[in-house]
Design a protein around this motif. Structure first.
Motif, PDB file in Angstrom:
ATOM      1  N   LEU A 196      31.049  58.426  13.003  1.00  0.00           N
ATOM      2  CA  LEU A 196      30.640  57.079  13.407  1.00  0.00           C
ATOM      3  C   LEU A 196      30.852  56.143  12.228  1.00  0.00           C
ATOM      4  CD1 LEU A 196      29.290  55.205  15.478  1.00  0.00           C
ATOM      5  CD2 LEU A 196      27.068  56.005  14.659  1.00  0.00           C
ATOM      6  N   SER A 197      31.665  55.131  12.442  1.00  0.00           N
ATOM      7  CA  SER A 197      31.921  54.135  11.384  1.00  0.00           C
ATOM      8  C   SER A 197      31.361  52.795  11.830  1.00  0.00           C
ATOM      9  CB  SER A 197      33.425  54.001  11.134  1.00  0.00           C
ATOM     10  OG  SER A 197      33.955  55.195  10.605  1.00  0.00           O
ATOM     11  N   VAL A 198      30.555  52.190  10.970  1.00  0.00           N
ATOM     12  CA  VAL A 198      29.961  50.887  11.287  1.00  0.00           C
ATOM     13  C   VAL A 198      30.073  49.987  10.071  1.00  0.00           C
ATOM     14  CG1 VAL A 198      28.343  51.878  12.960  1.00  0.00           C
ATOM     15  CG2 VAL A 198      27.622  51.557  10.582  1.00  0.00           C
ATOM     16  N   GLN A 199      29.921  48.705  10.320  1.00  0.00           N
ATOM     17  CA  GLN A 199      29.869  47.729   9.236  1.00  0.00           C
ATOM     18  C   GLN A 199      28.415  47.592   8.772  1.00  0.00           C
ATOM     19  OE1 GLN A 199      33.516  47.342   8.628  1.00  0.00           O
ATOM     20  NE2 GLN A 199      32.490  45.557   7.797  1.00  0.00           N
ATOM     21  N   GLU A 200      28.266  47.308   7.514  1.00  0.00           N
ATOM     22  CA  GLU A 200      26.928  47.095   6.960  1.00  0.00           C
ATOM     23  C   GLU A 200      26.184  46.051   7.785  1.00  0.00           C
ATOM     24  OE1 GLU A 200      27.038  45.978   2.875  1.00  0.00           O
ATOM     25  OE2 GLU A 200      24.856  45.922   2.656  1.00  0.00           O
ATOM     26  N   GLY A 201      24.950  46.375   8.132  1.00  0.00           N
ATOM     27  CA  GLY A 201      24.151  45.459   8.928  1.00  0.00           C
ATOM     28  C   GLY A 201      24.151  45.768  10.416  1.00  0.00           C
ATOM     29  N   ASP A 202      25.156  46.526  10.870  1.00  0.00           N
ATOM     30  CA  ASP A 202      25.197  46.923  12.273  1.00  0.00           C
ATOM     31  C   ASP A 202      24.176  48.031  12.531  1.00  0.00           C
ATOM     32  OD1 ASP A 202      28.820  46.652  12.802  1.00  0.00           O
ATOM     33  OD2 ASP A 202      27.221  45.142  12.671  1.00  0.00           O
ATOM     34  N   SER A 203      23.984  48.326  13.799  1.00  0.00           N
ATOM     35  CA  SER A 203      23.138  49.453  14.199  1.00  0.00           C
ATOM     36  C   SER A 203      23.996  50.685  14.462  1.00  0.00           C
ATOM     37  CB  SER A 203      22.352  49.104  15.462  1.00  0.00           C
ATOM     38  OG  SER A 203      21.434  48.063  15.203  1.00  0.00           O
ATOM     39  N   ALA A 204      23.396  51.838  14.310  1.00  0.00           N
ATOM     40  CA  ALA A 204      24.075  53.106  14.589  1.00  0.00           C
ATOM     41  C   ALA A 204      23.184  53.947  15.491  1.00  0.00           C
ATOM     42  CB  ALA A 204      24.374  53.854  13.295  1.00  0.00           C
ATOM     43  N   VAL A 205      23.797  54.592  16.469  1.00  0.00           N
ATOM     44  CA  VAL A 205      23.055  55.453  17.391  1.00  0.00           C
ATOM     45  C   VAL A 205      23.735  56.807  17.463  1.00  0.00           C
ATOM     46  CG1 VAL A 205      22.184  55.772  19.728  1.00  0.00           C
ATOM     47  CG2 VAL A 205      22.340  53.465  18.766  1.00  0.00           C
ATOM     48  N   ILE A 206      22.981  57.852  17.302  1.00  0.00           N
ATOM     49  CA  ILE A 206      23.477  59.226  17.396  1.00  0.00           C
ATOM     50  C   ILE A 206      22.666  59.934  18.480  1.00  0.00           C
ATOM     51  CG2 ILE A 206      23.844  61.399  16.174  1.00  0.00           C
ATOM     52  CD1 ILE A 206      23.788  59.737  13.553  1.00  0.00           C
ATOM     53  N   LYS A 207      23.375  60.650  19.361  1.00  0.00           N
ATOM     54  CA  LYS A 207      22.710  61.241  20.511  1.00  0.00           C
ATOM     55  C   LYS A 207      22.810  62.766  20.494  1.00  0.00           C
ATOM     56  CE  LYS A 207      23.566  57.176  23.345  1.00  0.00           C
ATOM     57  NZ  LYS A 207      24.080  56.635  24.624  1.00  0.00           N
ATOM     58  N   CYS A 208      21.756  63.395  20.951  1.00  0.00           N
ATOM     59  CA  CYS A 208      21.719  64.857  21.046  1.00  0.00           C
ATOM     60  C   CYS A 208      21.143  65.278  22.386  1.00  0.00           C
ATOM     61  CB  CYS A 208      20.885  65.464  19.923  1.00  0.00           C
ATOM     62  SG  CYS A 208      21.681  65.339  18.315  1.00  0.00           S
ATOM     63  N   THR A 209      21.666  66.364  22.916  1.00  0.00           N
ATOM     64  CA  THR A 209      21.091  66.978  24.095  1.00  0.00           C
ATOM     65  C   THR A 209      20.720  68.413  23.763  1.00  0.00           C
ATOM     66  OG1 THR A 209      23.252  67.707  24.911  1.00  0.00           O
ATOM     67  CG2 THR A 209      22.468  65.562  25.658  1.00  0.00           C
ATOM     68  N   TYR A 210      19.707  68.928  24.450  1.00  0.00           N
ATOM     69  CA  TYR A 210      19.280  70.299  24.237  1.00  0.00           C
ATOM     70  C   TYR A 210      19.159  71.000  25.572  1.00  0.00           C
ATOM     71  CZ  TYR A 210      14.580  68.455  25.284  1.00  0.00           C
ATOM     72  OH  TYR A 210      13.497  67.844  25.871  1.00  0.00           O
ATOM     73  N   SER A 211      19.123  72.309  25.543  1.00  0.00           N
ATOM     74  CA  SER A 211      19.178  73.063  26.789  1.00  0.00           C
ATOM     75  C   SER A 211      17.852  73.705  27.184  1.00  0.00           C
ATOM     76  CB  SER A 211      20.245  74.153  26.690  1.00  0.00           C
ATOM     77  OG  SER A 211      19.925  75.052  25.634  1.00  0.00           O
ATOM     78  N   ASP A 212      17.003  74.024  26.213  1.00  0.00           N
ATOM     79  CA  ASP A 212      15.774  74.768  26.481  1.00  0.00           C
ATOM     80  C   ASP A 212      14.614  73.806  26.733  1.00  0.00           C
ATOM     81  OD1 ASP A 212      13.587  76.440  26.565  1.00  0.00           O
ATOM     82  OD2 ASP A 212      14.093  77.536  24.742  1.00  0.00           O
ATOM     83  N   SER A 213      14.128  73.794  27.940  1.00  0.00           N
ATOM     84  CA  SER A 213      13.053  72.856  28.288  1.00  0.00           C
ATOM     85  C   SER A 213      11.748  73.162  27.555  1.00  0.00           C
ATOM     86  CB  SER A 213      12.816  72.874  29.800  1.00  0.00           C
ATOM     87  OG  SER A 213      12.515  74.183  30.232  1.00  0.00           O
ATOM     88  N   ALA A 214      11.646  74.343  26.950  1.00  0.00           N
ATOM     89  CA  ALA A 214      10.442  74.680  26.184  1.00  0.00           C
ATOM     90  C   ALA A 214      10.449  74.071  24.786  1.00  0.00           C
ATOM     91  CB  ALA A 214      10.297  76.198  26.072  1.00  0.00           C
ATOM     92  N   SER A 215      11.588  73.566  24.346  1.00  0.00           N
ATOM     93  CA  SER A 215      11.644  72.942  23.018  1.00  0.00           C
ATOM     94  C   SER A 215      10.750  71.732  22.977  1.00  0.00           C
ATOM     95  CB  SER A 215      13.081  72.553  22.670  1.00  0.00           C
ATOM     96  OG  SER A 215      13.857  73.700  22.430  1.00  0.00           O
TER      97      SER A 215
END
Lengths: 114, 117
Positions: free
Chosen positions: B11-30
């Motif tokens: 992910l490349s952004v300019q200074e001052g911008d926002s950054a979003v990183i997404k994750c998914t998981y599989s185990d509903s017990a987590s």
């Protein structure tokens, strides 16, 4: 620095040699973990100690790997008959008490098998 | 067992911008989801974490959101700065049944964030 300490930081060894890494956790932490990290990947769990007892081992930990934590303080991870596929960073981590407490990582020990 | 997927890988952004990183998981017990920042050659350092009884948590410029129904969680960094450049890892964990509180973190594959001045 009173964080998790690991030694050595870097190790180059020939295939077939044995290597040992040492980890000193944060002093009051009773839980100690070893993880392995290869380039471009996240850390993968290897083994877990609560005090001196080794309670969990990953299937990644073949019989060439052995870990100990005598007296529940420092820990050692030994790899026997190293293979090129063992080249990775070995991370030690520790935490205190209850589940969900922060796990603190050491700086890691880089292993290169040539 | 648990499986965690993380996007984007870079992910490349300019200074001052926002950054979003997404994750998914599989185990509903987590039910514990930490985020670690790792600079080149350094240790992974916890920057924020969230537990499943909470939907959102904020710490200055960093926030994490959790959607348990969809089994995904995200890291949000606002007003990015060049020193935010690093690899970010999400992780998921659940307590083993009837055990000692062992906590196995399963990590995503990481996102390399580059913030350009």
């Amino acid at each position: 620095d009173t964080g998790v300490s690991q030694d050595p930081r870097h190790k180059i060894t020939k295939r077939g040699q044995n290597v040992t890494f040492r980890c000193d956790p944060i002093s009051e932490h009773n839980r100690l973990y070893w993880y392995r990290q290869t380039l471009g990947q996240g850390p993968e769990f290897l083994t877990y100690f609560q005090n001196e007892a080794q309670l969990e081992k990953s299937r990644l930990l073949s019989d060439r790997f052995s870990a100990e934590r005598p007296k529940g303080s420092f820990s050692t991870l030994e790899i026997q008959r190293t293979e090129q596929g063992d080249s990775a960073m070995y991370l030690c981590a520790s935490s205190l008490g209850q589940w969900g407490n922060t796990i603190y990582f050491g700086e890691g020990s880089w292993l290169t098998v040539v | 067992g648990e499986n965690v997927e993380q996007h984007p890988s870079t992910l490349s952004v300019q200074e001052g911008d926002s950054a979003v990183i997404k994750c998914t998981y599989s185990d509903s017990a987590s039910n514990y989801f930490p985020w670690y920042k790792q600079e080149l050659g350094k240790r992974p350092q916890l920057i924020i974490d969230i537990r499943s009884n909470v939907g959102e948590k904020k710490d200055q410029r960093i926030a994490v959101t959790l959607n348990k129904t969809a089994k995904h969680f995200s890291l949000h960094i606002t007003e990015t700065q060049p020193e935010d450049s690093a690899v970010y890892f999400c992780a998921a964990s659940n307590p083993l049944t009837g055990n000692t509180g062992f906590q196995k973190l399963v990590f995503g594959t990481g996102t390399r964030l580059l913030v350009s001045p």
